[in-house]
Scaffold this motif. Structure first.
Motif, short mmCIF file in Angstrom:
data_model
loop_
_atom_site.label_atom_id
_atom_site.label_comp_id
_atom_site.label_asym_id
_atom_site.label_seq_id
_atom_site.Cartn_x
_atom_site.Cartn_y
_atom_site.Cartn_z
N VAL A 50 -11.78 13.19 18.38
CA VAL A 50 -10.61 13.01 18.09
C VAL A 50 -10.04 11.78 18.06
CG1 VAL A 50 -8.09 13.58 19.42
CG2 VAL A 50 -10.09 15.07 19.48
N VAL A 51 -10.61 10.84 18.94
CA VAL A 51 -10.41 9.35 18.51
C VAL A 51 -10.46 8.79 17.46
CG1 VAL A 51 -10.95 6.97 19.52
CG2 VAL A 51 -10.63 8.71 21.29
N ARG A 52 -11.80 9.27 17.09
CA ARG A 52 -12.21 8.54 15.30
C ARG A 52 -11.21 9.30 14.53
NH1 ARG A 52 -17.29 7.34 13.36
NH2 ARG A 52 -18.12 7.78 15.59
N ASP A 53 -10.87 10.65 14.75
CA ASP A 53 -9.95 11.00 13.58
C ASP A 53 -8.40 10.08 13.69
OD1 ASP A 53 -11.62 12.61 12.74
OD2 ASP A 53 -10.67 14.53 13.86
N LEU A 54 -8.00 9.83 14.88
CA LEU A 54 -6.97 9.10 15.03
C LEU A 54 -6.93 7.62 14.46
CD1 LEU A 54 -4.01 8.91 16.35
CD2 LEU A 54 -5.13 8.14 18.38
N VAL A 55 -7.95 7.03 14.67
CA VAL A 55 -8.28 5.40 14.12
C VAL A 55 -8.30 5.69 12.67
CG1 VAL A 55 -9.77 3.65 14.02
CG2 VAL A 55 -9.52 4.80 16.31
N LEU A 56 -8.82 6.63 12.11
CA LEU A 56 -8.87 6.86 10.68
C LEU A 56 -7.57 6.96 10.04
CD1 LEU A 56 -12.45 8.81 10.12
CD2 LEU A 56 -11.80 6.25 9.68
N VAL A 57 -6.74 7.98 10.83
CA VAL A 57 -5.19 8.06 10.29
C VAL A 57 -4.45 7.04 10.30
CG1 VAL A 57 -3.33 9.65 10.76
CG2 VAL A 57 -5.61 10.73 10.81
N ASN A 58 -4.74 6.47 11.65
CA ASN A 58 -3.79 5.11 11.49
C ASN A 58 -4.15 4.06 10.51
OD1 ASN A 58 -2.41 6.45 13.75
ND2 ASN A 58 -3.56 5.28 15.26
N LYS A 59 -5.56 3.92 10.35
CA LYS A 59 -5.89 2.97 9.47
C LYS A 59 -5.17 3.68 7.93
CE LYS A 59 -10.12 1.06 7.46
NZ LYS A 59 -11.68 1.04 7.38
N GLU A 60 -5.32 4.49 7.60
CA GLU A 60 -4.79 5.11 6.32
C GLU A 60 -3.31 4.62 6.33
OE1 GLU A 60 -5.57 9.14 5.75
OE2 GLU A 60 -7.80 8.72 5.44
N LEU A 61 -2.45 5.01 7.45
CA LEU A 61 -0.98 4.73 7.60
C LEU A 61 -0.65 3.17 7.20
CD1 LEU A 61 0.54 6.84 10.31
CD2 LEU A 61 1.00 7.02 8.04
N MET A 62 -1.50 2.33 7.69
CA MET A 62 -1.12 1.20 7.85
C MET A 62 -2.00 0.28 6.62
SD MET A 62 0.70 0.96 10.19
CE MET A 62 1.25 -0.78 9.98
N GLU A 63 -2.97 0.83 5.83
CA GLU A 63 -3.64 0.46 4.79
C GLU A 63 -2.64 0.21 3.56
OE1 GLU A 63 -6.51 -1.34 3.17
OE2 GLU A 63 -6.79 -0.53 4.86
N GLU A 64 -2.61 -1.22 3.33
CA GLU A 64 -1.76 -1.24 1.85
C GLU A 64 -2.69 -1.49 0.83
OE1 GLU A 64 1.38 -1.45 1.42
OE2 GLU A 64 1.91 -0.81 3.29
N ASN A 65 -3.98 -1.58 1.00
CA ASN A 65 -4.98 -1.73 -0.09
C ASN A 65 -4.74 -3.01 -0.95
OD1 ASN A 65 -7.18 -0.47 -1.57
ND2 ASN A 65 -5.90 0.15 -3.10
N PHE A 66 -4.22 -4.03 -0.23
CA PHE A 66 -4.23 -5.26 -0.71
C PHE A 66 -5.46 -5.92 -1.08
CE2 PHE A 66 0.29 -7.25 -0.72
CZ PHE A 66 0.95 -5.98 -0.89
N SER A 67 -6.37 -5.70 -0.02
CA SER A 67 -7.82 -6.26 -0.25
C SER A 67 -8.65 -5.78 -1.38
CB SER A 67 -8.43 -6.05 1.31
OG SER A 67 -7.92 -6.67 2.06
N ALA A 68 -8.08 -4.62 -1.91
CA ALA A 68 -8.84 -3.91 -2.85
C ALA A 68 -8.13 -4.44 -4.06
CB ALA A 68 -8.98 -2.68 -2.83
N GLN A 69 -7.10 -5.45 -3.88
CA GLN A 69 -6.71 -5.81 -5.27
C GLN A 69 -6.89 -7.36 -5.45
OE1 GLN A 69 -2.53 -4.56 -5.11
NE2 GLN A 69 -2.86 -2.25 -5.64
N TRP A 70 -6.45 -7.85 -6.68
CA TRP A 70 -6.94 -9.03 -6.88
C TRP A 70 -5.75 -9.76 -7.77
CZ3 TRP A 70 -11.28 -11.83 -10.50
CH2 TRP A 70 -11.18 -13.23 -10.28
N ALA A 71 -4.89 -10.44 -7.39
CA ALA A 71 -3.61 -10.96 -8.14
C ALA A 71 -4.14 -12.13 -8.87
CB ALA A 71 -2.61 -11.17 -7.06
N VAL A 72 -3.76 -12.13 -10.11
CA VAL A 72 -4.16 -13.39 -10.83
C VAL A 72 -2.87 -13.73 -11.97
CG1 VAL A 72 -6.56 -12.91 -11.11
CG2 VAL A 72 -5.40 -11.75 -12.83
N ASP A 73 -3.10 -14.90 -12.50
CA ASP A 73 -1.98 -15.02 -13.68
C ASP A 73 -2.50 -14.65 -14.81
OD1 ASP A 73 -0.27 -16.58 -11.93
OD2 ASP A 73 -1.83 -18.29 -11.79
N ALA A 74 -3.53 -14.49 -15.19
CA ALA A 74 -3.96 -13.93 -16.32
C ALA A 74 -5.53 -13.63 -16.36
CB ALA A 74 -3.53 -14.90 -17.65
N PHE A 75 -6.01 -12.94 -17.34
CA PHE A 75 -7.46 -12.49 -17.31
C PHE A 75 -7.98 -12.26 -18.68
CE2 PHE A 75 -5.92 -8.37 -17.04
CZ PHE A 75 -6.93 -7.47 -17.61
#
Length: 497
Positions: A207-232
């Motif tokens: 139950v604790v494992r499920d709760l931590v994963l759900v809370n992580k999904e709620l707060m995850e903004e996925n910013f770390s999986a994005q790379w902002a650049v001026d141009a590429f």
């Protein structure tokens, strides 16, 4: 009520007319009120459908947290997190508010049928009728209701987490309606602490494992999986990206796809960003939650305390009146801002959240005017016949105060409280601007203005937009307070007749 109106109400055979808020009023000819009520009611199912995944995760998180809080007291700090509880409140608000609107709509329609005789209307009904005629005040009240709704629903309405930022070189000080190019990565560049690293001594590990994963999904903004650049551009197996004045490379294999059209996208900032690259719209939405709730609770505290002191001073008189009013005089002699600074400095070392401390300070330093107002009203009411009759019958002081005097002086108290909320919000903004109010990274309109004060020449939107929000709220509260005062004023009502 006219005969035609009564017939229309009795003819509410349609399920929609009886149960969908606003439809019945549209049928009755009250189109403006009915349309506004209907649109407000439909807002909640629309948001529910739009954010159903986040809504379901919020309820799952709340159910798991309540279960663990009941059976496992040792890890309550893991279950009860403020940033996650915001999602619980928003999810509950989406469910509860339509039910409240449905109940009020049904009750109002029933009252129109059963209590339609104008001679039976109460003082509050007559005042509400006069208030609705004041279109400016009514519009201000609509704006205030929408602002409080946005404050409750900010986790679902805000496009980004107000405190999360990445790639500040590219995203900082972006003007309103600007966009940045983002590249989607396979893996986050910054890995958060995994569930496997948690060492919990609990009887309910799954139950604790499920709760931590759900809370992580709620707060995850996925910013770390994005790379902002001026141009590429893509050259062979490498992605060549421009970040300010530097050229950086990353293998195409680290992107979510080898097709540039699939791994690239844009992130739009409607109201721009601040010096850390945080979205201003999200911070204003979250800041409204702090500023509006803080103003309301502080005024509720000050009105309660001021009403109690005013009732005691005005009703008992003599020594009680002299002592309480001299205390009020002494407190009024202190400059308000100086008194607030002293209290904050004295209690700063106590382990109390700064928001709670600000609410207490503002509430405990702004009740003196209310107490004087209430005392004056009590002095005029306590000599009237119905109060004298209550004393003659031997009723106790508490019953006379709560049943006979307080209900007859509520009108000026409500009007005064409405007018004070705008002032309290301004004081909170001033404290935050002086960096002694709500502390960053918690967003409030005052500290957003403080953070942008040094960049007014090249990033005007950082301080100007939350300042505009403060102006709108204060003006709306003042207009609504003026409308309530006119609606409850019997002299003005007699002149209109």
């Amino acid at each position: 009520m006219t005969e035609i109106t009564a017939q229309q109400l009795r003819g509410f055979h349609s399920w929609a007319q009886r149960n969908i808020p606003g439809v019945g009023f549209i049928v009755l000819g009250r189109r403006t009120f009915g349309i506004l009520l209907l649109l407000y009611f439909l807002l909640f199912p629309f948001l529910l459908l739009l954010s159903f995944g986040e809504f379901a995760r919020s309820f799952e998180s709340m159910a798991l947290s309540v279960f663990l809080a009941l059976v496992d007291f040792d890890h309550t700090s893991l279950f009860l997190r403020g940033d996650v509880m915001e999602h619980w409140v928003a999810a509950l608000f989406i469910i509860v508010m339509p039910i409240v609107l449905w109940h009020l709509n049904r009750r109002r329609l029933r009252q129109l049928v059963l209590d339609g005789d104008e001679h039976e209307l109460s003082q509050w009904t007559l005042a509400w009728r006069e208030f609705k005629k004041n279109r400016v005040a009514a519009s201000a009240m609509v704006v205030i209701i929408l602002l409080y709704t946005m404050a409750f629903l900010c986790p679902f309405l805000a496009p980004f987490n107000p405190n999360v930022f990445e790639d500040g070189l590219v995203t900082k000080f972006k003007p309103p309606l600007s966009s940045v190019t983002v590249l989607q990565l396979k893996e986050p560049r910054i890995r958060s602490i995994g569930i496997e690293s948690l060492q919990l001594d609990t009887d309910y590990p799954s139950v604790v494992r499920d709760l931590v994963l759900v809370n992580k999904e709620l707060m995850e903004e996925n910013f770390s999986a994005q790379w902002a650049v001026d141009a590429f551009r893509v050259e062979g197996a490498q992605v060549m990206a421009t970040v300010k004045d530097s050229l950086r490379t990353m293998p195409v294999s680290q992107m979510v796809s080898t097709d540039p059209d699939e791994f690239s996208g844009t992130r739009t900032y409607l109201l721009g960003t601040d010096g850390y690259g945080r979205d201003i719209l999200s911070r204003i939405l979250y800041g409204s939650r702090v500023s509006l709730s803080l103003g309301f609770i502080a005024v509720l505290l000050s009105v309660s305390l001021g009403t109690f002191v005013g009732l005691m001073a005005g009703y008992f008189g003599r020594y009680a009146d002299s002592i309480l009013m001299r205390i009020v005089d002494i407190l009024l002699a202190f400059p308000a801002l100086f008194l607030i600074l002293i209290i904050i400095s004295a209690f700063e070392s106590i382990a109390v959240p700064r928001v709670v401390l600000i609410v207490l300070v503002l509430g405990l330093t702004s009740w003196m005017g209310i107490s004087r107002l209430v005392r004056g009203e009590v002095l005029s009411v306590k000599e009237r016949e119905f109060v004298i009759a209550a004393r003659t019958l031997g009723l106790g002081h508490a019953r006379i105060l709560t049943r006979h005097i307080l209900p007859n002086i509520l009108t000026p108290i409500i009007v005064n409280a409405t007018l004070r909320i705008g002032g309290i919000i301004l004081v909170e903004a001033a404290l935050s601007f002086l960096n002694i109010g709500v502390q960053p990274p918690t967003a409030s309109w005052g500290n957003i203005i403080f953070e942008g004060k040094d960049y007014l020449s090249n990033a005007w939107w950082v301080s100007t937009l939350p300042g505009f929000a403060i102006v709108v709220v204060v003006v709306c509260f003042n207009l609504m307070g003026d409308g309530l005062r006119d609606a409850f004023d019997p002299m003005l009502n007699n002149e209109r007749l």
